[in-house]
Design a protein around this motif. Structure first.
Motif, short mmCIF file in Angstrom:
data_model
loop_
_atom_site.label_atom_id
_atom_site.label_comp_id
_atom_site.label_asym_id
_atom_site.label_seq_id
_atom_site.Cartn_x
_atom_site.Cartn_y
_atom_site.Cartn_z
N LEU A 153 0.82 -1.20 0.00
CA LEU A 153 0.00 0.00 0.00
C LEU A 153 0.86 1.26 0.00
CD1 LEU A 153 -2.62 -1.16 2.66
CD2 LEU A 153 -3.01 -0.95 0.19
N ASN A 154 2.17 1.09 0.26
CA ASN A 154 3.13 2.20 0.25
C ASN A 154 2.70 3.33 1.18
OD1 ASN A 154 4.89 1.00 -1.70
ND2 ASN A 154 3.43 1.58 -3.29
N SER A 155 2.25 2.97 2.36
CA SER A 155 1.87 3.96 3.35
C SER A 155 3.12 4.69 3.86
CB SER A 155 1.16 3.28 4.52
OG SER A 155 0.86 4.20 5.55
N VAL A 156 2.96 5.98 4.16
CA VAL A 156 4.08 6.77 4.69
C VAL A 156 4.57 6.16 6.00
CG1 VAL A 156 4.77 9.03 5.61
CG2 VAL A 156 3.29 8.88 3.57
N GLU A 157 3.62 5.73 6.85
CA GLU A 157 3.94 5.03 8.09
C GLU A 157 3.64 3.55 7.91
OE1 GLU A 157 5.31 6.31 10.77
OE2 GLU A 157 5.30 8.37 10.00
N PRO A 158 4.43 2.64 8.48
CA PRO A 158 4.13 1.21 8.35
C PRO A 158 2.71 0.88 8.83
CG PRO A 158 6.29 1.54 9.33
CD PRO A 158 5.64 2.89 9.28
#
Length: 287
Positions: free
Chosen positions: A43-48
């Motif tokens: 999902l390439n989230s900024v935060e894990p």
């Protein structure tokens, strides 16, 4: 656009897992959560992305529908994922065939999958008429408890189950030494009924094998409470206990007694559903 919170329903066959919770470190054991969070990396989230579980299940226990919430923070120039896209990405990148994401929903930022649940339903599958695992279809061996008995006294089990309904101190049915602020729980529903004929049973075996389903509903359960209650009810069904003795066991508050210390095998237990009042979600699992 910032952070978006989602409620995700997912299911799994628990046979290969050390429970649903993630296993940390270099151990060979792995939890369902490990695979879900690995898929969420795409999902390439900024935060894990971390899955906050609604309900923990032990090694070997299955789920028809468990739930978790998670936060996804995309880069500022990108809108939040739609729930449908989120579910599709997770399923596409799940690396274990025994896990499936059922559905996802957007929820408020203060929603908590564990604490917002108003009810959890577990079911336990039994089979009689089986003298050993070799007499059970291979497709069923990890999905039920095969009893070495021709039948069960289901009426006695149903009578015994009534003693467990309502609000009680369930200390006698939790694992000894389990850390919990309170062992008082309210059991809203309990039933013992014939199970649906398994499609995996050959016709010539269908007269011999009989499946049974036990169902339990509460807002929350103590550690291994359902498997311990199941073992006691099976003892009643086999004639080793009288229904009235279940009330005595409950009132004893002793988890180390001869009968209540027994635990039904994990392989027969399923988390059927987690219910959130007012959300109206398709997989909330109301009966």
């Amino acid at each position: 656009m910032g952070r978006a919170r989602y409620l995700v329903y997912f299911q799994y066959v628990g046979t290969d897992f050390n429970g649903v919770a993630a296993v940390k470190g270099a151990q060979r054991a792995v939890g369902v959560q490990n695979y879900l969070e690995e898929a969420a990396e795409r999902l390439n989230s900024v935060e894990p992305v971390r899955f906050i579980l609604s309900s923990r299940t032990d090694a070997g226990v299955h789920a028809l529908s468990n739930a978790a919430h998670l936060d996804v923070q995309r880069r500022l120039d990108k809108p939040p994922f739609s729930p449908e896209t989120l579910a599709r990405v997770l399923n596409t990148h799940l690396r274990h065939p025994a896990i499936r994401v059922l559905q996802a929903f957007r929820v408020p930022s203060d929603f908590h999958a564990r604490y917002a649940a108003t009810s959890r339903i577990y079911l336990y599958r039994l089979v009689t008429g089986c003298n050993g695992p070799h007499q059970l279809p291979v497709f069923e061996r990890n999905l039920c408890w095969a009893l070495r008995a021709g039948n069960l006294d289901v009426a006695a089990m149903q009578e015994a189950a009534q003693h467990l309904l309502g609000t009680h101190d369930f200390s006698a049915f939790q694992s000894a030494g389990s850390p919990t602020p309170s062992s008082i729980r309210t059991l809203h529903h309990i039933s013992v009924s014939p199970g649906v004929a398994s499609p995996f049973v050959l016709f010539q075996e269908s007269r011999r094998l009989q499946f049974w389903t036990l169902e339990f509903e509460s807002q929350s359960f103590l550690y291994r409470q359902v498997r311990r209650m199941t073992a006691v009810l099976v003892a009643v069904g086999l004639g080793a206990l009288k229904p009235a003795q279940v009330k005595e066991i409950l009132e004893s508050r002793d988890p180390l007694g001869k009968h209540q210390a027994r635990i039904a095998p994990a392989r027969g237990l399923f988390l059927k559903s987690v219910i959130y009042g007012g959300l109206g979600h398709g997989h909330s699992g109301k009966r």
